[in-house]
Scaffold this motif. Sequence first.
Motif, short mmCIF file in Angstrom:
data_model
loop_
_atom_site.label_atom_id
_atom_site.label_comp_id
_atom_site.label_asym_id
_atom_site.label_seq_id
_atom_site.Cartn_x
_atom_site.Cartn_y
_atom_site.Cartn_z
N GLU A 1 2.68 -9.55 -5.04
CA GLU A 1 2.19 -10.88 -5.37
C GLU A 1 2.00 -11.69 -4.10
O GLU A 1 2.67 -11.44 -3.08
CB GLU A 1 3.19 -11.62 -6.28
N ASP A 2 1.08 -12.64 -4.15
CA ASP A 2 0.94 -13.60 -3.04
C ASP A 2 2.20 -14.45 -3.00
O ASP A 2 2.57 -15.06 -4.01
CB ASP A 2 -0.28 -14.48 -3.31
N LYS B 1 2.40 -17.81 -4.69
CA LYS B 1 2.56 -17.89 -6.15
C LYS B 1 3.97 -18.31 -6.51
O LYS B 1 4.19 -19.05 -7.48
CB LYS B 1 2.23 -16.55 -6.79
N ALA C 1 8.19 -11.47 -3.67
CA ALA C 1 6.75 -11.47 -3.90
C ALA C 1 6.10 -10.23 -3.27
O ALA C 1 5.25 -9.57 -3.90
CB ALA C 1 6.13 -12.74 -3.32
N ARG D 1 6.72 -7.16 -5.27
CA ARG D 1 6.01 -7.14 -6.56
C ARG D 1 4.50 -7.23 -6.38
O ARG D 1 3.77 -7.48 -7.35
CB ARG D 1 6.51 -8.30 -7.44
#
Length: 388
Positions: A28-29, A32, A23, A26
């Motif tokens: 992202e959180d 997620k 994550a 990328r």
Amino acid sequence: MNVGIDKMSFYSSDMYLDMVDLANARNEDPNKYLIGIGQKKQAVIPNTQDVVTMAANACTKIIDDDNRKKIDLIIFGTETGVDNSKSAAIYLQNMLGLNRRARAFEVKQACYGATAGLQMAKEYVQNHPERQALVIGADIARYGIKTPGEVTQGGGAVAMVISANPAIAEFDGPSTFYSDDVMDFWRPLYRTEAVVDGHYSNDVYVDFFKKTWDEYKEITGQTIADFKAMTFHLPYPKMGIKALRSIIDEADEEQQANLKKEFEQGRIYNENVGNLYTGSLYLNFLSLINNSDDLQSGDRIALFSYGSGAQGEFFSMKLKDNFRNDELAKSLDAALKSRKQVSVEEYEEIFTNWIPIADGDIKLDTSNDKAEFFLEGVKDHQRIYGRK
């Protein structure tokens, strides 16, 4: 006569990728992936392992001199086959020294393949109670680096011996099934990575679950109260949660709490291994019986199988007296805990070094592969397997 799963085991790579690391890489959180998908880790499969070697490594834990003589049906469910003609079951038969007087073949319908094999094995053993069948669900889930499906990759093999008077669980009544031609997930012959419409696939999955569940209730007269737990095809845990939520209101508050509790025990292996397509349902089932403290002999367990494209099936099994093998459970837990964590960079390198769909000889470096069975390479269009 009772027929069902007598033995079962699981094998996956000794490497994993942490979803928090993925994550962060990328942008992202992490929640997620951890909450939105329900995935903590995913197995990273080296190019020295394929579905044949992983199946063989799983089978060594449950094949002995007694059942080796009795097994004369070998069904290999996979959508990651190693040849467009020769079945993975034939390779496996030879590697394990199984009975030559046997039927051995491969079954394909996305993630449903192992269930098709299981149902065929059930009918075979019912007609030949002195014989046994070996059913495999093995796959390697690949979607591609930096794709939406990257977080739902993984791989491994589940092996099951089907027999009369089984030790683990017996089939309990009829199945219900539903199929339709939909394009939610597929992999063309020229690709090693799948093509998927994720949101559409989620919707189809839940729809097929409800259709087969409603028909099952109608023909059996059973309700959600008749089940101690429900297991699902789990390409990632959140998919099973959505299916369970779609019918949870049919249960009273106490039953709802129990079903949710058992689901948490059943997801443990899946959330730490990732997607293994045909084996995902049976890894969920294995995780449930190995991790739940509340299961008892006679408990009825629901199983929902789904394969994109699409095929769904709902059936039930009852647990037997020896449904949990503590020795194998401890061995599996130890194997998962002892895996090596790889970085995102290492995972990407392993992913890109996968054997391509192309002509040419390949010699693989097997020095770091500690498994009993492994892939040495390709020579003259033939896969070369090794054994320690």
